[in-house]
Design a protein around this motif. Structure first.
Motif, PDB file in Angstrom:
ATOM      1  N   ALA A  20       0.837  -1.202   0.000  1.00  0.00           N
ATOM      2  CA  ALA A  20       0.000   0.000   0.000  1.00  0.00           C
ATOM      3  C   ALA A  20       0.872   1.252   0.000  1.00  0.00           C
ATOM      4  O   ALA A  20       0.603   2.211  -0.718  1.00  0.00           O
ATOM      5  CB  ALA A  20      -0.931  -0.003   1.210  1.00  0.00           C
ATOM      6  N   ARG A  21       1.936   1.237   0.792  1.00  0.00           N
ATOM      7  CA  ARG A  21       2.850   2.382   0.870  1.00  0.00           C
ATOM      8  C   ARG A  21       3.558   2.613  -0.466  1.00  0.00           C
ATOM      9  O   ARG A  21       3.839   3.736  -0.852  1.00  0.00           O
ATOM     10  CB  ARG A  21       3.864   2.161   1.989  1.00  0.00           C
ATOM     11  CG  ARG A  21       4.723   3.369   2.282  1.00  0.00           C
ATOM     12  CD  ARG A  21       5.688   3.151   3.426  1.00  0.00           C
ATOM     13  NE  ARG A  21       6.486   1.953   3.269  1.00  0.00           N
ATOM     14  CZ  ARG A  21       6.385   0.855   4.033  1.00  0.00           C
ATOM     15  NH1 ARG A  21       5.524   0.805   5.020  1.00  0.00           N
ATOM     16  NH2 ARG A  21       7.145  -0.189   3.812  1.00  0.00           N
ATOM     17  N   ASP A  22       3.805   1.521  -1.201  1.00  0.00           N
ATOM     18  CA  ASP A  22       4.449   1.632  -2.518  1.00  0.00           C
ATOM     19  C   ASP A  22       3.487   2.135  -3.589  1.00  0.00           C
ATOM     20  O   ASP A  22       3.883   2.338  -4.730  1.00  0.00           O
ATOM     21  CB  ASP A  22       5.036   0.286  -2.936  1.00  0.00           C
ATOM     22  CG  ASP A  22       6.271  -0.083  -2.137  1.00  0.00           C
ATOM     23  OD1 ASP A  22       6.844   0.808  -1.476  1.00  0.00           O
ATOM     24  OD2 ASP A  22       6.671  -1.262  -2.173  1.00  0.00           O
ATOM     25  N   GLY A  23       2.226   2.322  -3.221  1.00  0.00           N
ATOM     26  CA  GLY A  23       1.256   2.896  -4.147  1.00  0.00           C
ATOM     27  C   GLY A  23       0.445   1.889  -4.934  1.00  0.00           C
ATOM     28  O   GLY A  23      -0.257   2.260  -5.876  1.00  0.00           O
ATOM     29  N   LEU A  24       0.523   0.602  -4.584  1.00  0.00           N
ATOM     30  CA  LEU A  24      -0.266  -0.398  -5.296  1.00  0.00           C
ATOM     31  C   LEU A  24      -1.753  -0.194  -5.021  1.00  0.00           C
ATOM     32  O   LEU A  24      -2.146   0.163  -3.910  1.00  0.00           O
ATOM     33  CB  LEU A  24       0.142  -1.813  -4.887  1.00  0.00           C
ATOM     34  CG  LEU A  24       1.284  -2.459  -5.669  1.00  0.00           C
ATOM     35  CD1 LEU A  24       2.572  -1.701  -5.483  1.00  0.00           C
ATOM     36  CD2 LEU A  24       1.457  -3.901  -5.277  1.00  0.00           C
ATOM     37  N   THR A  25      -2.564  -0.431  -6.036  1.00  0.00           N
ATOM     38  CA  THR A  25      -4.016  -0.349  -5.877  1.00  0.00           C
ATOM     39  C   THR A  25      -4.513  -1.625  -5.203  1.00  0.00           C
ATOM     40  O   THR A  25      -3.787  -2.626  -5.120  1.00  0.00           O
ATOM     41  CB  THR A  25      -4.708  -0.210  -7.242  1.00  0.00           C
ATOM     42  OG1 THR A  25      -4.446  -1.394  -8.010  1.00  0.00           O
ATOM     43  CG2 THR A  25      -4.221   1.017  -8.000  1.00  0.00           C
ATOM     44  N   ASP A  26      -5.764  -1.602  -4.754  1.00  0.00           N
ATOM     45  CA  ASP A  26      -6.344  -2.806  -4.156  1.00  0.00           C
ATOM     46  C   ASP A  26      -6.343  -3.961  -5.158  1.00  0.00           C
ATOM     47  O   ASP A  26      -6.133  -5.112  -4.778  1.00  0.00           O
ATOM     48  CB  ASP A  26      -7.768  -2.534  -3.661  1.00  0.00           C
ATOM     49  CG  ASP A  26      -7.794  -1.804  -2.331  1.00  0.00           C
ATOM     50  OD1 ASP A  26      -6.712  -1.553  -1.764  1.00  0.00           O
ATOM     51  OD2 ASP A  26      -8.898  -1.480  -1.860  1.00  0.00           O
ATOM     52  N   GLU A  27      -6.564  -3.662  -6.419  1.00  0.00           N
ATOM     53  CA  GLU A  27      -6.554  -4.717  -7.441  1.00  0.00           C
ATOM     54  C   GLU A  27      -5.164  -5.342  -7.561  1.00  0.00           C
ATOM     55  O   GLU A  27      -5.026  -6.563  -7.633  1.00  0.00           O
ATOM     56  CB  GLU A  27      -7.003  -4.157  -8.791  1.00  0.00           C
ATOM     57  CG  GLU A  27      -7.151  -5.224  -9.845  1.00  0.00           C
ATOM     58  CD  GLU A  27      -7.869  -4.759 -11.086  1.00  0.00           C
ATOM     59  OE1 GLU A  27      -7.844  -5.511 -12.063  1.00  0.00           O
ATOM     60  OE2 GLU A  27      -8.451  -3.656 -11.069  1.00  0.00           O
ATOM     61  N   GLN A  28      -4.125  -4.508  -7.557  1.00  0.00           N
ATOM     62  CA  GLN A  28      -2.762  -5.029  -7.636  1.00  0.00           C
ATOM     63  C   GLN A  28      -2.409  -5.829  -6.388  1.00  0.00           C
ATOM     64  O   GLN A  28      -1.762  -6.875  -6.475  1.00  0.00           O
ATOM     65  CB  GLN A  28      -1.773  -3.875  -7.830  1.00  0.00           C
ATOM     66  CG  GLN A  28      -1.899  -3.202  -9.189  1.00  0.00           C
ATOM     67  CD  GLN A  28      -1.121  -1.897  -9.265  1.00  0.00           C
ATOM     68  OE1 GLN A  28      -1.094  -1.117  -8.317  1.00  0.00           O
ATOM     69  NE2 GLN A  28      -0.493  -1.661 -10.408  1.00  0.00           N
ATOM     70  N   ASN A  31      -4.076  -9.165  -6.565  1.00  0.00           N
ATOM     71  CA  ASN A  31      -3.343 -10.022  -7.506  1.00  0.00           C
ATOM     72  C   ASN A  31      -2.095 -10.597  -6.849  1.00  0.00           C
ATOM     73  O   ASN A  31      -1.773 -11.771  -7.047  1.00  0.00           O
ATOM     74  CB  ASN A  31      -2.954  -9.258  -8.775  1.00  0.00           C
ATOM     75  CG  ASN A  31      -4.128  -9.018  -9.694  1.00  0.00           C
ATOM     76  OD1 ASN A  31      -5.124  -9.717  -9.649  1.00  0.00           O
ATOM     77  ND2 ASN A  31      -4.021  -8.002 -10.526  1.00  0.00           N
ATOM     78  N   ASN A  32      -1.375  -9.781  -6.077  1.00  0.00           N
ATOM     79  CA  ASN A  32      -0.175 -10.260  -5.376  1.00  0.00           C
ATOM     80  C   ASN A  32      -0.519 -11.373  -4.376  1.00  0.00           C
ATOM     81  O   ASN A  32       0.259 -12.304  -4.187  1.00  0.00           O
ATOM     82  CB  ASN A  32       0.520  -9.119  -4.646  1.00  0.00           C
ATOM     83  CG  ASN A  32       1.251  -8.187  -5.580  1.00  0.00           C
ATOM     84  OD1 ASN A  32       1.372  -8.435  -6.770  1.00  0.00           O
ATOM     85  ND2 ASN A  32       1.757  -7.085  -5.041  1.00  0.00           N
ATOM     86  N   ILE A  33      -1.679 -11.237  -3.738  1.00  0.00           N
ATOM     87  CA  ILE A  33      -2.105 -12.239  -2.759  1.00  0.00           C
ATOM     88  C   ILE A  33      -2.581 -13.503  -3.466  1.00  0.00           C
ATOM     89  O   ILE A  33      -2.477 -14.598  -2.929  1.00  0.00           O
ATOM     90  CB  ILE A  33      -3.236 -11.675  -1.864  1.00  0.00           C
ATOM     91  CG1 ILE A  33      -2.723 -10.504  -1.026  1.00  0.00           C
ATOM     92  CG2 ILE A  33      -3.833 -12.746  -0.971  1.00  0.00           C
ATOM     93  CD1 ILE A  33      -3.826  -9.765  -0.271  1.00  0.00           C
ATOM     94  N   GLY A  34      -3.117 -13.327  -4.680  1.00  0.00           N
ATOM     95  CA  GLY A  34      -3.674 -14.461  -5.409  1.00  0.00           C
ATOM     96  C   GLY A  34      -5.160 -14.629  -5.188  1.00  0.00           C
ATOM     97  O   GLY A  34      -5.692 -15.740  -5.234  1.00  0.00           O
ATOM     98  N   ILE A  35      -5.840 -13.503  -4.941  1.00  0.00           N
ATOM     99  CA  ILE A  35      -7.287 -13.515  -4.735  1.00  0.00           C
ATOM    100  C   ILE A  35      -7.922 -12.468  -5.639  1.00  0.00           C
ATOM    101  O   ILE A  35      -7.226 -11.652  -6.241  1.00  0.00           O
ATOM    102  CB  ILE A  35      -7.657 -13.232  -3.252  1.00  0.00           C
ATOM    103  CG1 ILE A  35      -7.123 -11.851  -2.821  1.00  0.00           C
ATOM    104  CG2 ILE A  35      -7.142 -14.329  -2.347  1.00  0.00           C
ATOM    105  CD1 ILE A  35      -7.569 -11.400  -1.435  1.00  0.00           C
ATOM    106  N   SER A  36      -9.243 -12.471  -5.696  1.00  0.00           N
ATOM    107  CA  SER A  36      -9.951 -11.461  -6.486  1.00  0.00           C
ATOM    108  C   SER A  36     -10.049 -10.169  -5.680  1.00  0.00           C
ATOM    109  O   SER A  36      -9.916 -10.173  -4.450  1.00  0.00           O
ATOM    110  CB  SER A  36     -11.346 -11.950  -6.857  1.00  0.00           C
ATOM    111  OG  SER A  36     -12.154 -12.025  -5.698  1.00  0.00           O
ATOM    112  N   ARG A  37     -10.319  -9.098  -6.392  1.00  0.00           N
ATOM    113  CA  ARG A  37     -10.476  -7.797  -5.725  1.00  0.00           C
ATOM    114  C   ARG A  37     -11.668  -7.825  -4.765  1.00  0.00           C
ATOM    115  O   ARG A  37     -11.635  -7.235  -3.690  1.00  0.00           O
ATOM    116  CB  ARG A  37     -10.645  -6.701  -6.785  1.00  0.00           C
ATOM    117  CG  ARG A  37     -10.596  -5.298  -6.220  1.00  0.00           C
ATOM    118  CD  ARG A  37     -10.618  -4.265  -7.351  1.00  0.00           C
ATOM    119  NE  ARG A  37     -10.470  -2.930  -6.863  1.00  0.00           N
ATOM    120  CZ  ARG A  37     -11.459  -2.212  -6.331  1.00  0.00           C
ATOM    121  NH1 ARG A  37     -12.668  -2.714  -6.240  1.00  0.00           N
ATOM    122  NH2 ARG A  37     -11.244  -0.982  -5.905  1.00  0.00           N
TER     123      ARG A  37
END
Length: 153
Positions: A20-28, A31-37
């Protein structure tokens, strides 16, 4: 262990905050977690730690951007240092030496000022100003009455 459980551990929460601090969106992030938004949205509703961690991470970036925008709007100065590789006459070794220091000015940016004012002071700086509909209607009614009177004459 269910998938969400790792993300409630200190390690998982730290990773979420960093993204979040790096500016990733909830969608990103999802995706990193491997789940849907939508799953991430459900986790945020269900698990306060996840929601709070993501908010905390995003606040840091928002504050940094606000500070950078304000700095750009007001202008600032900085010192530019030029270095060159020079040979040391005593040792014959190559060394980095400062050859020049110059104070530079960045002029205030009017676009940044406008953006700041429109968002922070919309009552004074928005493009569209609200018109009291009652006073507008009364003015139109007066105008129509005046035209009607002129037509009768």
């Amino acid at each position: 262990m269910a998938k969400y459980e790792y993300w409630l551990t200190p390690e998982g929460l730290l990773l979420l905050e960093g993204w979040a601090r790096d500016g990733l969106t909830d969608e990103q992030i999802s995706n990193n977690i491997g789940i849907s938004r939508s799953t991430l949205a459900e986790w945020k509703k269900k698990y306060e730690d996840i929601s709070d961690t993501l908010k905390k991470g995003k606040e840091v970036v928002d504050i940094q951007v606000e500070n950078a925008l304000l700095k750009r709007a007001l202008g600032y100065s900085y010192e530019e240092v030029t270095k060159e590789i020079c040979e040391n006459p005593e040792t014959g070794n190559l060394e980095m030496k400062i050859t020049k220091k110059v104070k530079k000015e960045v002029v205030p940016d009017t676009t940044a000022q406008i953006f700041w004012l429109k968002n922070r002071r919309p009552d004074k700086w928005r493009d569209k100003h609200e018109v009291n509909s009652n006073s507008g209607e009364k003015a139109v009614e007066k105008y129509i009455r005046a035209i009607e009177e002129d037509m009768r004459k």
